[in-house]
Design a protein around this motif. Structure first.
Motif, mmCIF file in Angstrom:
data_model
loop_
_atom_site.group_PDB
_atom_site.id
_atom_site.type_symbol
_atom_site.label_atom_id
_atom_site.label_comp_id
_atom_site.label_asym_id
_atom_site.label_seq_id
_atom_site.Cartn_x
_atom_site.Cartn_y
_atom_site.Cartn_z
ATOM 1 N N LEU A 116 0.711 -1.292 -0.009
ATOM 2 C CA LEU A 116 0.033 0.145 -0.018
ATOM 3 C C LEU A 116 0.871 1.178 0.004
ATOM 4 O O LEU A 116 1.861 1.455 0.994
ATOM 5 C CB LEU A 116 -0.940 0.083 1.123
ATOM 6 C CG LEU A 116 -1.973 -1.119 1.118
ATOM 7 C CD1 LEU A 116 -2.623 -0.798 2.563
ATOM 8 C CD2 LEU A 116 -2.797 -1.071 0.139
ATOM 9 N N GLU A 117 0.828 2.208 -0.861
ATOM 10 C CA GLU A 117 1.441 3.346 -1.128
ATOM 11 C C GLU A 117 0.491 4.588 -0.616
ATOM 12 O O GLU A 117 -0.621 4.211 -0.348
ATOM 13 C CB GLU A 117 2.169 3.376 -2.474
ATOM 14 C CG GLU A 117 3.136 2.289 -2.670
ATOM 15 C CD GLU A 117 3.595 2.490 -4.089
ATOM 16 O OE1 GLU A 117 3.092 3.115 -4.895
ATOM 17 O OE2 GLU A 117 4.631 2.021 -4.251
ATOM 18 N N ALA A 118 0.959 5.531 -0.981
ATOM 19 C CA ALA A 118 0.330 6.937 -0.349
ATOM 20 C C ALA A 118 -1.262 7.109 -1.090
ATOM 21 O O ALA A 118 -2.389 7.066 -0.677
ATOM 22 C CB ALA A 118 1.208 8.129 -0.923
ATOM 23 N N ASP A 119 -1.139 7.090 -2.366
ATOM 24 C CA ASP A 119 -2.550 7.216 -3.077
ATOM 25 C C ASP A 119 -2.995 5.809 -3.936
ATOM 26 O O ASP A 119 -3.947 5.601 -4.348
ATOM 27 C CB ASP A 119 -2.237 8.242 -4.127
ATOM 28 C CG ASP A 119 -2.243 9.360 -3.509
ATOM 29 O OD1 ASP A 119 -2.398 9.702 -2.419
ATOM 30 O OD2 ASP A 119 -1.215 10.073 -4.169
ATOM 31 N N THR A 120 -1.902 5.032 -4.227
ATOM 32 C CA THR A 120 -2.165 3.716 -4.982
ATOM 33 C C THR A 120 -1.792 2.313 -4.180
ATOM 34 O O THR A 120 -1.047 2.257 -3.155
ATOM 35 C CB THR A 120 -1.468 3.773 -6.559
ATOM 36 O OG1 THR A 120 -0.153 3.703 -6.029
ATOM 37 C CG2 THR A 120 -2.057 4.804 -7.145
ATOM 38 N N LEU A 121 -2.183 1.367 -4.787
ATOM 39 C CA LEU A 121 -1.680 0.137 -4.272
ATOM 40 C C LEU A 121 -1.036 -0.939 -5.248
ATOM 41 O O LEU A 121 -1.602 -0.777 -6.446
ATOM 42 C CB LEU A 121 -2.994 -0.768 -3.320
ATOM 43 C CG LEU A 121 -4.138 -1.070 -4.052
ATOM 44 C CD1 LEU A 121 -3.945 -2.370 -5.028
ATOM 45 C CD2 LEU A 121 -5.483 -1.034 -3.494
ATOM 46 N N LEU A 122 -0.169 -1.824 -4.813
ATOM 47 C CA LEU A 122 0.420 -2.653 -5.906
ATOM 48 C C LEU A 122 -0.190 -4.237 -5.618
ATOM 49 O O LEU A 122 -0.349 -4.440 -4.408
ATOM 50 C CB LEU A 122 1.743 -2.666 -5.846
ATOM 51 C CG LEU A 122 2.559 -1.447 -5.832
ATOM 52 C CD1 LEU A 122 4.160 -1.583 -5.892
ATOM 53 C CD2 LEU A 122 2.508 -1.033 -7.419
ATOM 54 N N ALA A 123 -0.693 -4.598 -6.524
ATOM 55 C CA ALA A 123 -1.418 -5.934 -6.661
ATOM 56 C C ALA A 123 -0.763 -7.004 -7.432
ATOM 57 O O ALA A 123 -0.412 -6.699 -8.669
ATOM 58 C CB ALA A 123 -2.889 -5.796 -6.843
ATOM 59 N N ARG A 124 -0.562 -8.233 -7.123
ATOM 60 C CA ARG A 124 -0.014 -9.369 -7.899
ATOM 61 C C ARG A 124 -1.234 -9.760 -9.003
ATOM 62 O O ARG A 124 -2.170 -10.060 -8.382
ATOM 63 C CB ARG A 124 0.484 -10.187 -7.008
ATOM 64 C CG ARG A 124 1.168 -11.140 -7.761
ATOM 65 C CD ARG A 124 2.649 -10.699 -8.351
ATOM 66 N NE ARG A 124 3.345 -9.859 -7.485
ATOM 67 C CZ ARG A 124 4.118 -10.101 -6.510
ATOM 68 N NH1 ARG A 124 4.487 -11.317 -6.120
ATOM 69 N NH2 ARG A 124 4.765 -9.173 -5.771
ATOM 70 N N ASN A 125 -0.841 -9.720 -10.091
ATOM 71 C CA ASN A 125 -1.818 -10.293 -11.009
ATOM 72 C C ASN A 125 -1.076 -11.171 -12.427
ATOM 73 O O ASN A 125 0.191 -11.486 -12.351
ATOM 74 C CB ASN A 125 -2.251 -9.097 -11.889
ATOM 75 C CG ASN A 125 -3.704 -9.544 -12.311
ATOM 76 O OD1 ASN A 125 -4.108 -10.697 -12.474
ATOM 77 N ND2 ASN A 125 -4.200 -8.486 -13.031
ATOM 78 N N GLY A 126 -1.840 -11.611 -13.281
ATOM 79 C CA GLY A 126 -1.301 -12.636 -14.151
ATOM 80 C C GLY A 126 -0.695 -14.028 -13.880
ATOM 81 O O GLY A 126 0.594 -14.050 -13.918
ATOM 82 N N ALA A 127 -1.294 -14.735 -12.954
ATOM 83 C CA ALA A 127 -0.788 -15.731 -12.113
ATOM 84 C C ALA A 127 0.433 -15.606 -11.269
ATOM 85 O O ALA A 127 1.570 -16.235 -11.296
ATOM 86 C CB ALA A 127 -0.486 -16.825 -13.311
ATOM 87 N N GLY A 128 0.543 -14.315 -10.731
ATOM 88 C CA GLY A 128 1.662 -14.062 -9.881
ATOM 89 C C GLY A 128 3.126 -13.551 -10.653
ATOM 90 O O GLY A 128 4.219 -13.062 -10.187
ATOM 91 N N ASN A 129 2.725 -12.894 -12.034
ATOM 92 C CA ASN A 129 3.988 -12.611 -12.812
ATOM 93 C C ASN A 129 3.969 -11.260 -13.033
ATOM 94 O O ASN A 129 4.697 -10.614 -13.900
ATOM 95 C CB ASN A 129 3.995 -13.449 -14.181
ATOM 96 C CG ASN A 129 4.160 -15.131 -13.883
ATOM 97 O OD1 ASN A 129 4.963 -15.488 -12.836
ATOM 98 N ND2 ASN A 129 3.610 -16.032 -14.743
ATOM 99 N N ARG A 130 3.010 -10.639 -12.829
ATOM 100 C CA ARG A 130 2.881 -9.145 -13.114
ATOM 101 C C ARG A 130 2.241 -8.270 -12.008
ATOM 102 O O ARG A 130 1.241 -8.852 -11.343
ATOM 103 C CB ARG A 130 1.805 -9.185 -14.457
ATOM 104 C CG ARG A 130 1.599 -7.571 -14.669
ATOM 105 C CD ARG A 130 0.403 -7.603 -15.933
ATOM 106 N NE ARG A 130 1.085 -8.620 -17.106
ATOM 107 C CZ ARG A 130 0.394 -8.737 -18.186
ATOM 108 N NH1 ARG A 130 -0.866 -8.079 -18.281
ATOM 109 N NH2 ARG A 130 1.027 -9.415 -19.069
ATOM 110 N N ASP A 131 2.564 -7.108 -11.661
ATOM 111 C CA ASP A 131 2.122 -6.330 -10.858
ATOM 112 C C ASP A 131 1.445 -5.141 -11.390
ATOM 113 O O ASP A 131 1.736 -4.518 -12.416
ATOM 114 C CB ASP A 131 3.344 -5.715 -10.018
ATOM 115 C CG ASP A 131 3.800 -6.722 -9.025
ATOM 116 O OD1 ASP A 131 3.249 -7.694 -8.719
ATOM 117 O OD2 ASP A 131 5.174 -6.364 -8.591
#
Length: 412
Positions: A210-225
């Motif tokens: 979790l960042e200030a305004d956005t979040l990072l999520a794992r996608n693409g079977a765990g190969n892409r953020d």
């Protein structure tokens, strides 16, 4: 030209490595001789444990007296952590508490650590609310829960996702939490998606930062953020944050003014028929929650197999036991075998090589049975029994036979 303070990565590595010859010098403890030359003691610091085995004390933990620190009271003393209190919460961050056998999972503790970070970052008084259906068999004062809403009843027992969703919806109506945080695994993952639909929110899944305004999520079977805005319903991955460990938390009981009630469809559409009995020997080590592991100190292997069957534990082994042919290769635990994350890991006759300790790094409770009180496995374990493994296993089996299967399951 302005002078910039630059960080020397090699010096930082030496400060972390207590075995480096310059470690004491950089920490303010000079190790130079009378002539100014850097000296290193060529004589190793030996110490003798209760079993009479001579061990190399690389960190000089025994001191000049040559005695071990394991028998001192300082090893068992736990510092009293300060109490974190939220007197009158003005807002809540709700966390669905994921449990296994009545105990919080390590994944849930990571989510609670993230919730506490969000609560501390807010200016107003914000409390972390834990929502739980079922019972707790351990203290949660160090988990990071300020308020605890615990519901028990037959309509909530077992697998009841629709009943849980209605409960969370009523909590949303009564308290209006700022965010809903859930572990993105198992039944909690399904509940988070159901809750997002019920609240009309697009849930954020696979969140790991979790960042200030956005979040990072794992996608693409765990190969892409992917990066996306925050959501009120977020499903977090493991190691999204460090678990709480600096304070004790109240975990004060919370009751809603309006009694929680379930509508008829939530009680009748799904029926939980209970868990399916599974042979512990067929469970992969990486998924096992209770492991009985044997090493070079086990000499009565039929007794070991009987104990694993009686306890209902999956069998594991060290590399030495596998190389000697006593256990199959798929039962080897360690960095060169299988990395395990069991709730309870009992190590019998395992000294604790570096590769083995790496493989059990995620185990919650480690119990060591060994003759050597100074071995590395004893230092890693939460509970240790010093003595002959055959005698200790025999006494343990007698205690288990005297108890009912339910009492054995609760103890594990």
């Amino acid at each position: 030209m302005s002078e910039l303070n630059r960080r020397d990565p090699r010096l930082a590595w030496i400060l972390r490595n207590r075995l480096h010859p310059r470690h004491d010098e950089l920490n303010g403890q000079p190790t130079r001789g009378p002539t100014g030359l850097l000296r290193k003691n060529p004589r190793p610091q030996w110490q003798y444990g209760p079993s009479g085995l001579r061990r190399l004390d690389r960190l000089n933990m025994g001191g000049a007296a040559g005695v071990t620190q394991l028998s001192s009271k300082k090893r068992n003393e736990q510092p009293v952590l300060p109490l974190h209190q939220v007197v009158e919460p003005q807002a809540y961050i709700a966390v669905w508490l994921q449990t296994s056998g009545g105990r919080l999972t390590s994944h849930c503790k990571d989510v609670l650590g993230q919730a506490q970070q969000l609560a501390v970052a807010r200016e107003q008084s914000t409390a972390v609310l834990g929502v739980l259906c079922g019972e707790l068999k351990e203290s949660v004062e160090g988990a990071g829960i300020d308020r605890l809403l615990q519901i028990q009843g037959p309509e909530y027992d077992g697998y009841q996702p629709e009943a849980w969703s209605q409960l969370c919806t009523q909590v949303e109506t009564a308290l209006k939490p700022l965010y809903w945080l859930l572990p993105d695994s198992g039944e909690s993952a399904e509940l988070g998606r159901r809750l997002g639909v019920a609240l009309g929110e697009r849930p954020a899944t696979g969140v790991w930062k979790l960042e200030a305004d956005t979040l990072l999520a794992r996608n693409g079977a765990g190969n892409r953020d992917i990066s996306r805005p925050w959501s009120r319903v977020m499903l977090l991955l493991e190691e999204c944050a460090l678990p709480c460990g600096e304070y004790r938390y109240e975990a004060g009981p919370l009751e809603l003014e309006q009694k929680l009630e379930l509508s008829a469809p939530a009680c009748s559409r799904l029926e939980d028929l209970g868990q399916v009995a599974v042979d512990p020997a067929e469970i992969p080590l990486a998924e096992a929650e209770f492991i009985l592991s044997a090493g070079n100190g086990v000499h009565d292997w039929p007794q070991f197999h009987r104990a694993a069957t009686l306890l209902g534990a999956s069998e594991g082994a060290s590399r030495v036991a596998v190389d000697d042919g006593f256990m199959p290769r798929n039962r080897q635990v360690g960095a060169t075998g299988t990395w395990v994350s069991a709730r309870v890991y009992i190590a019998i006759g395992i000294s604790g090589a570096v590769q083995h300790l790496q493989g059990i790094g995620k185990c919650e409770k480690v119990v060591a049975i060994n003759r050597d009180a100074d071995c590395d496995m004893v230092k890693r374990a939460s509970l240790t029994t010093i003595g002959d493994s055959s005698e200790i296993l025999a006494e343990l089996m007698k205690l288990v036979e005297a108890k009912s299967p339910q009492e054995v399951s609760d103890a594990a």
